[in-house]
Design an enzyme around this catalytic site. Structure first.
Site, mmCIF file in Angstrom:
data_model
loop_
_atom_site.group_PDB
_atom_site.id
_atom_site.type_symbol
_atom_site.label_atom_id
_atom_site.label_comp_id
_atom_site.label_asym_id
_atom_site.label_seq_id
_atom_site.Cartn_x
_atom_site.Cartn_y
_atom_site.Cartn_z
ATOM 1 N N PRO A 9 -0.564 13.128 5.950
ATOM 2 C CA PRO A 9 0.786 13.002 6.503
ATOM 3 C C PRO A 9 1.027 13.928 7.687
ATOM 4 O O PRO A 9 1.931 13.696 8.488
ATOM 5 C CB PRO A 9 1.692 13.374 5.317
ATOM 6 C CG PRO A 9 0.877 13.121 4.110
ATOM 7 C CD PRO A 9 -0.537 13.446 4.504
ATOM 8 N N ASP A 31 -2.810 -9.000 21.632
ATOM 9 C CA ASP A 31 -2.203 -8.350 20.474
ATOM 10 C C ASP A 31 -1.019 -7.496 20.897
ATOM 11 O O ASP A 31 -0.956 -7.001 22.022
ATOM 12 C CB ASP A 31 -3.219 -7.441 19.772
ATOM 13 C CG ASP A 31 -4.266 -8.212 19.005
ATOM 14 O OD1 ASP A 31 -4.063 -9.414 18.776
ATOM 15 O OD2 ASP A 31 -5.293 -7.610 18.646
ATOM 16 N N GLU A 57 -3.521 16.224 -4.873
ATOM 17 C CA GLU A 57 -2.516 16.863 -4.014
ATOM 18 C C GLU A 57 -3.051 17.161 -2.619
ATOM 19 O O GLU A 57 -2.319 17.641 -1.763
ATOM 20 C CB GLU A 57 -2.041 18.177 -4.659
ATOM 21 C CG GLU A 57 -1.183 17.979 -5.886
ATOM 22 C CD GLU A 57 0.107 17.247 -5.570
ATOM 23 O OE1 GLU A 57 0.821 17.644 -4.642
ATOM 24 O OE2 GLU A 57 0.403 16.247 -6.262
ATOM 25 N N ARG A 73 -12.283 -5.115 15.232
ATOM 26 C CA ARG A 73 -11.826 -6.320 15.925
ATOM 27 C C ARG A 73 -11.806 -6.151 17.434
ATOM 28 O O ARG A 73 -11.684 -7.137 18.167
ATOM 29 C CB ARG A 73 -10.463 -6.761 15.408
ATOM 30 C CG ARG A 73 -9.318 -5.846 15.749
ATOM 31 C CD ARG A 73 -8.057 -6.212 14.971
ATOM 32 N NE ARG A 73 -7.765 -7.631 14.977
ATOM 33 C CZ ARG A 73 -7.142 -8.264 15.968
ATOM 34 N NH1 ARG A 73 -6.784 -7.579 17.037
ATOM 35 N NH2 ARG A 73 -6.905 -9.551 15.904
#
Length: 264
Positions: free
Chosen positions: A97, A177, A124, A162
């Site tokens: 995060p 895209d 954790e 891709r």
């Protein structure tokens, strides 16, 4: 390019590597993927890779020693496999995060590189000493927490694969895209296919007439305006960034201004 995945759950990757159009990248060897389980480098009968955090608190923390030994083995294997071994070790990516949010420019840079070691944390998190010593990049999919880094690693592999030549059926597919420089970073426009008229729950819905006209210039402009509309509605922050970078033409700005006045 080669990606080494440090994970407690390598089996989570198997279906992804053998299904879908991107499997071409892995089956052809354009993208080599190797799995490493830190449990194989842990001590004791039970091969423990986690322990309680110092200072107390909930959950468990992945231990630095199994992770470090695993990474040492990865680096030795990569060096042995390289025709011309590099003095610089491969980047070590931790999905966290705290990382920079993954976006198209980042994916494009990874697609032009030689790969990386992808560290998939669990519990954790990892002992901070491993992060401080070895991790060169931290990466996030967004402002939420996953139970492990495997899904994020899959997302990076999929996005990189891709972009490689020959993976998609149409070499130009990815150029249209969302977020691609070919669209100046805008979202992609809506798409339609058969039938021309669909009898849906709210009555007949036809494909926009311009798409059936065969007039390529009109179709191109329609799609550009549709991209502008979608981006303005769904991601005004992206539209603002494209504008700041000079990605909007005078025609784009005139159309957006007209759209805004129509809505007042």
């Amino acid at each position: 390019m080669r990606f080494d995945i440090l994970t407690l759950f390598p089996e989570l990757f198997t279906p992804f590597l053998h299904n879908g159009i991107n499997r071409r990248a892995f089956e052809s060897g354009q993208v080599e993927v190797h799995f490493w389980n830190p449990r194989d480098f842990a001590d004791g009968q039970y091969r423990r890779v986690d322990d309680r955090p110092f200072g107390g608190g909930p959950g468990m923390v992945m231990m630095v020693e199994p992770l470090s030994r695993c990474l040492d083995a990865i680096r030795m294997a990569r060096q042995a496999a390289e025709a011309e071994p590099s003095d610089a070790p491969a980047p070590v990516v931790l999905f966290s995060p705290a990382g920079q949010r993954l976006d198209h420019p980042q994916v494009a840079r990874w697609a032009e590189g030689r790969g990386a070691v992808l560290v998939c944390g669990r519990y954790e998190g990892l002992d901070q000493r491993f992060i401080d010593t070895y991790v060169t990049h931290q990466m996030s999919l967004g402002d939420f927490v996953l139970s492990g880094g495997e899904i994020a690693a899959l997302a990076l592999l999929d996005a990189v694969a891709r972009l490689l030549p020959g993976v998609l059926g149409d070499a130009g597919s990815h150029q249209q895209d969302s977020f691609n420089p070919a669209l100046n970073g805008l979202l992609d426009c809506p798409h339609y296919t058969r039938p021309e008229v669909w009898q849906g729950p709210h009555g007949a819905q036809a494909v926009p007439e311009v798409l059936l006209s065969g007039h390529h210039a009109r179709i191109e402009r329609f799609r550009r305006e549709a991209s502008l509309a979608v981006t303005a509605e769904a991601r005004p922050d992206v539209l603002a960034a494209v504008r700041a970078q000079g990605g909007l033409s005078k025609a784009d700005e005139l159309w957006l201004a007209g759209r805004q006045s129509d809505r007042l």
